[in-house]
Design an enzyme around this catalytic site. Structure first.
Site, PDB file in Angstrom:
ATOM      1  N   HIS A 234       7.655   3.987  10.320  1.00 50.98           N
ATOM      2  CA  HIS A 234       6.741   4.549   9.306  1.00 50.98           C
ATOM      3  C   HIS A 234       5.362   3.662   9.254  1.00 50.98           C
ATOM      4  O   HIS A 234       4.429   4.068   9.058  1.00 50.98           O
ATOM      5  CB  HIS A 234       7.319   4.342   7.928  1.00 50.98           C
ATOM      6  CG  HIS A 234       6.565   5.135   6.812  1.00 50.98           C
ATOM      7  ND1 HIS A 234       6.524   6.441   6.519  1.00 50.98           N
ATOM      8  CD2 HIS A 234       5.435   4.480   5.888  1.00 50.98           C
ATOM      9  CE1 HIS A 234       5.650   6.565   5.616  1.00 50.98           C
ATOM     10  NE2 HIS A 234       4.906   5.625   5.223  1.00 50.98           N
ATOM     11  N   HIS A 306       4.886  12.797   3.024  1.00 49.09           N
ATOM     12  CA  HIS A 306       6.237  12.299   2.325  1.00 49.09           C
ATOM     13  C   HIS A 306       7.228  13.143   2.346  1.00 49.09           C
ATOM     14  O   HIS A 306       7.746  13.625   1.394  1.00 49.09           O
ATOM     15  CB  HIS A 306       5.686  12.165   0.776  1.00 49.09           C
ATOM     16  CG  HIS A 306       6.195  10.889   0.160  1.00 49.09           C
ATOM     17  ND1 HIS A 306       6.253  10.613  -1.090  1.00 49.09           N
ATOM     18  CD2 HIS A 306       5.589   9.474   0.617  1.00 49.09           C
ATOM     19  CE1 HIS A 306       6.315   9.492  -1.166  1.00 49.09           C
ATOM     20  NE2 HIS A 306       6.063   8.792  -0.214  1.00 49.09           N
TER      21      HIS A 306
END
Length: 972
Positions: A234, A306
């Site tokens: 990430h 997300h």
């Protein structure tokens, strides 16, 4: 004293929450006998809080006496447990409240409001109460588990509450914890990686092991967590920015850094090509990409994902997804002012049978409702308009929805860069730190499973938009006063990523015990890696600290010094007098071991797609208009405020009744200027099933096409990439992504459209056990391209709705036999065919020519041809403008083989537009387009769409029928 205040609907009012619950429960199979009543409740605790004060709180803050009634008593009083009068018979009470330590924004706002009344600030918690009849206690628990409470963040209680349900834990006792890593074999290293939720690869664990072996000690827990966060997929994008050996039908190719050598490289080449005319300002190195806007200001744009948090807790995941990307804009340069937001969602179909859901999966309808509400609440409460987006449906998003949130802002040209200075203080402002968001960065890099809710529930964060609005106001005021040298948000990894990134070139010392906490009991490691929301870190010169803190205090924003940027080249972490971690910045940012990943792509053979030969295709058009990916998303759009700030020019919905599908948004970021920002997007995952390269090209073309359709200058359109893929440890999966990235590079150069920012989200797969076997659902390769364009005068903007009977209809661009992956193929269950291609040089020329025509006032309406092709575009333009249209298919320019009525009607070939042109402007329009446009029809006042082929109508339908088909699927 601990009081409970229950807010019920007044006896004369419907209990809407109960009605929604009953409908959902019956749909889920709980039977017609179930009934319910609901109440919102507040637990208010204050040492000297008396009955008169609670009454005042009810009257002035909590209860609208016109439509609600309130009752209060000490917690546990039988009056608060009694079944409401609107229900007959005995009921089972289910109470749902946040787990201890979970962010409760309504409670925080209530505490502040009570203090504003002059009452000593109490502690407040909120909950929801449900009285259920027609079910026994076991069924009530089942209803709670499936429909009311999300175990990731909430607890449900059958019957009265106890003190245990409210306990947030005790004080923290310091204990320095080391993690044994020396002597572990490879299996043990990987077990530690997984069980510790580090999600590092073997080579990375081995590198860490060697480093600490050389130091002669074990790592502390905080050191291991810091490395895991910094090296996570990430945060570091280690797959796409790493070494890849790629093979396809053209041979073999090795990348040392795939992203830099494809997407980044294209923009760098364009900037060299433009020279002094370069309008890019900052690309791929800050929180958002920045381009030039006018003589005083630049504009910034960022789109984030997300996905994993939204799968576990849809409301909180999407809520903080938008909140986080807004902070990306705020943390760009010295701070950009957010002016508009976007969102794109990918869900499984909402009509999935609940009985068919894998274990651990929330129902898609619940996911969709929660995600939309999360984005709605955050944007609306912050006063930032949500102006553009899309919603896609595919069965493969079951268990792994995609939530893309974007934000654009405006920033003074001389404040577009930042540079922390040695000796500056690290100052944290905004929300306090809690356990919400622990392991968010590493969790987002892992595959989801049926156990993720239990194992990674702490990775979910809950947002507080009101707090972020205060942070925004302070930041912009401090920026204009020159009170700091750098700023960034506490995104994935919390303080670890914020301070670690800001101090990369200098070094930093952090005093973790100084960080403000939401509650007691957090360890030093939890403080460091928590992703609790609404927090930002500033680099503040000591001489300006007092003024900075005074400004924060004036806006009710907490600001605390948590460290200092010292020129040591090291990250030093302290808790009180204890050193809990010490790592060189070089290890954090450059020490990750290089791993060569294998990637391969074998194009699927193109099999013939023979469309059915029909005399009439009206039913096909109605089916496409009523398919989920084409149907109106008005239910979503109407929940967003797209007018706030007053700059919205072209809205998400346009036309006579403001319910037609706009192509792109036009926004004035400066109300003193008519210069506008244009926001559009492009995406079609179904094309990726055939060829991910063509999918990528189509997404870029569509994003640019949408912007051009409303008037944007194609020479000033910048794009962002968001790759959401499955398990890229599989060579064929990674190969499909590399294929898309290479196409992005090539088409970017051909269109002269630079990439300025991007984001990837990998491992979007969901696994579960069924019949003793592991089952995996992988998302389709999903590339979102977001476009930020510019228009010199917003009054020249064009919308897609037809304007006047008698106008001519011109089709811009060539149609090909490209029904592969199309909506026509989908509604007819057709396989094979070719996905649409893009002729880059021709597309650029077409975009420029059409823009010149629009800019010259020659176009009354313009709509891009995308999902459903010409037939759908014509239908949408007609019912949005409440004017009929008559089209002759024989006039449609067709290139290549496969010419048929179905291909002319429904092909989804790229770089095409349908334009309405006034009769007096036809000659000038044709000249401006230089042979790229053909007159195919005329606007009528018949309230009917007619499309003819060979003199016979192949489509003939009243506009009302077309619009009803388009609006009905998601008319919730």
């Amino acid at each position: 004293m601990l009081w409970e205040v229950d807010i019920h609907p007044a006896p004369t009012e419907a209990d809407r929450a109960a009605e929604r619950l009953v409908a959902s429960a019956r749909q889920a199979g709980y039977g017609e006998q179930l009934n319910a009543a609901t109440a919102r409740a507040f637990l208010i605790q204050g040492e000297h809080l008396g009955e008169d004060q609670v009454q005042r709180i009810c009257d002035e803050l909590l209860c609208d006496r016109v439509v609600e009634r309130a009752e209060f008593a000490p917690v546990g009083d039988d009056r608060l447990l009694a079944t409401p009068a609107r229900l007959a018979g005995d009921a089972t009470l289910v109470q749902v409240l946040p787990k201890p330590g979970v962010m409760d924004p309504v409670a925080l706002s209530t505490e502040t409001a009570i203090a504003d009344l002059g009452i000593e600030r109490p502690l407040v918690r909120t909950l929801n109460k449900y009285w259920l009849t027609g079910v026994d206690a076991a069924a009530a628990q089942s209803v709670s588990d499936r429909l009311l409470a999300n175990d990731a963040i909430e607890q449900s209680v059958i019957g009265p509450l106890s003190v245990d349900h409210l306990d947030a834990g005790g004080a923290y006792e310091f204990h320095l914890q080391h993690v044994k890593i020396s002597g572990l074999d490879d299996d043990a290293l990987m077990r530690l990686s997984k069980e510790g939720q580090l999600y590092l690869q073997l080579a990375e664990m081995q590198t860490i092991q060697r480093y600490f072996d050389e130091l002669g000690r074990e790592p502390t827990d905080i050191e291991l967590e810091t490395l895991a966060q910094t090296w996570s997929e990430h945060c570091s994008h280690k797959t796409l920015a790493g070494r890849i050996a790629y093979r396809d039908e053209n041979g073999e190719r090795t990348f040392d850094n795939m992203l830099k050598e494809t997407i980044f490289a294209a923009t760098l080449e364009l900037r060299e090509r433009w020279g002094a005319d370069d309008w890019c300002v900052s690309i791929f190195k800050d929180n958002a990409g920045i381009v030039r806007f006018d003589e005083e200001d630049n504009i910034a744009f960022k789109v984030e994902t997300h996905n994993h948090p939204s799968a576990l807790e849809p409301y909180g995941g999407a809520n903080t997804g938008l909140g986080g990307v807004i902070r990306d804009t705020l943390g760009t340069g010295l701070g950009a002012k957010p002016v508009c937001s976007t969102d794109v969602f990918c869900f499984a179909p909402p009509d999935v049978d609940a009985a068919d859901l894998p274990p651990g999966v929330l129902h898609p309808r619940r996911v969709m409702q929660g995600v939309v509400e999360g984005v709605r609440d955050y944007g609306n409460r912050m006063g930032i308009p949500t102006v553009n987006g899309a919603v896609y449906f595919d069965e493969r998003y079951l268990g792994n929805p995609l939530v893309y949130c974007g934000n654009a802002g405006i920033i003074p040209r001389d404040m577009s860069f930042k540079e922390p200075q040695p000796g500056d203080l690290a100052v944290a402002i905004g929300g306090r730190t809690g356990r919400d968001g622990i392991h968010g960065a590493t969790f987002s890099s892992a595959e989801l499973t049926s156990e993720s809710e239990d194992l990674s529930g702490g990775a979910v964060q809950i947002g507080n938009a009101i707090e972020e609005k205060r942070v925004q106001d302070v930041l912009l005021a401090a920026r204009d006063r020159g009170l700091y040298t750098a700023v960034t948000d506490c995104g994935a990894g919390g303080f670890s990523s914020a301070v670690g990134e800001m101090g990369e070139e200098i070094g930093a010392e952090v005093w973790l015990d100084k960080a403000p906490l939401k509650y007691e009991g957090l360890s030093y490691t939890e403080i460091w890696i928590s992703e609790a929301q609404e927090r930002m870190v500033f680099s503040v010169p000591e001489a300006k600290l007092a003024e900075f803190q005074s400004l924060c205090e004036s806006e009710g924003v907490e600001a605390v010094v948590i460290g200092q940027f010292n020129p040591t080249g090291k990250l030093l972490l302290k808790y009180g007098e204890h050193t809990v971690g010490e790592l060189p910045m070089s290890l954090l940012h450059d020490g990750r071991p290089p791993v060569v990943r294998q990637a391969s792509y074998t194009p699927s053979p193109v099999t013939p797609l023979t469309p059915p030969d029909k005399a009439n295709y009206t039913a096909d058009l109605l089916a496409i208009l009523g398919s989920l990916n084409v149907a109106s998303k008005e239910w979503v759009i109407r929940q967003y405020d797209h007018e706030v700030q007053g700059g919205s020019v072209v809205k998400p919905l346009v036309g006579v009744r403001s319910d037609g599908p706009g192509d792109a948004a036009v926004v004035r970021p400066k109300l003193t200027s008519r210069r506008g920002m244009v926001i559009g997007c492009g995406m079609n995952p179904r094309y990726g099933d055939l060829d991910t390269g063509r999918m990528a090209a189509s997404a870029i073309d569509e994003a640019v096409r949408n912007c051009v359709a409303v008037g944007a200058d194609p020479k000033l359109i910048a794009v962002l990439d968001n790759f959401c893929w499955g398990d890229c440890e599989k060579p064929e999966t990674l190969g499909s992504l590399v294929r898309a990235a290479i196409t992005c590079h090539d088409l970017s150069l051909q269109l002269e459209t630079p990439f300025v920012s991007g984001k990837d989200s990998l491992n979007n797969e969901f696994s579960y056990e069924a019949d003793g076997q592991k089952q995996t659902i992988a998302i389709p390769p999903s590339l979102l391209i977001s476009a930020m364009g510019q228009i010199d005068d917003v009054e020249k903007s064009v919308t897609m709705d037809l304007k006047q009977a008698g106008s001519a209809l011109y089709l811009v661009g060539a149609t090909r036999d490209e029904l592969g992956g199309s909506h026509f193929a989908q509604v007819n269950d057709l396989e094979g065919g070719a996905a649409p291609t893009v002729d880059g040089p021709a597309a650029r020329d077409t975009f420029i020519a059409l823009h010149q025509a629009i800019n010259s006032g020659l176009v009354r309406a313009c709509h891009d041809l995308s999902e459903g092709g010409l037939a759908v575009a014509a239908a949408e333009m007609a019912f949005a403008g409440e004017l009929g249209a008559q089209i002759d298919l024989s006039a449609v320019p067709f290139v290549g083989d496969g010419d048929s009525a179905a291909a002319r009607l429904f092909s989804e070939s790229n770089t095409r537009f349908l334009c309405e042109v006034a009769p007096e402007n036809e000659a000038a329009f044709s000249e401006a387009l230089g042979g790229r446009a053909a007159k195919v029809g005329v606007v009528t006042d018949s309230q009917e769409l007619t499309i003819e082929s060979g003199g016979a109508a192949v489509i003939k339908s009243p506009l009302g029928e077309l619009k009803a088909a388009w609006q009905s699927p998601l008319a919730w």
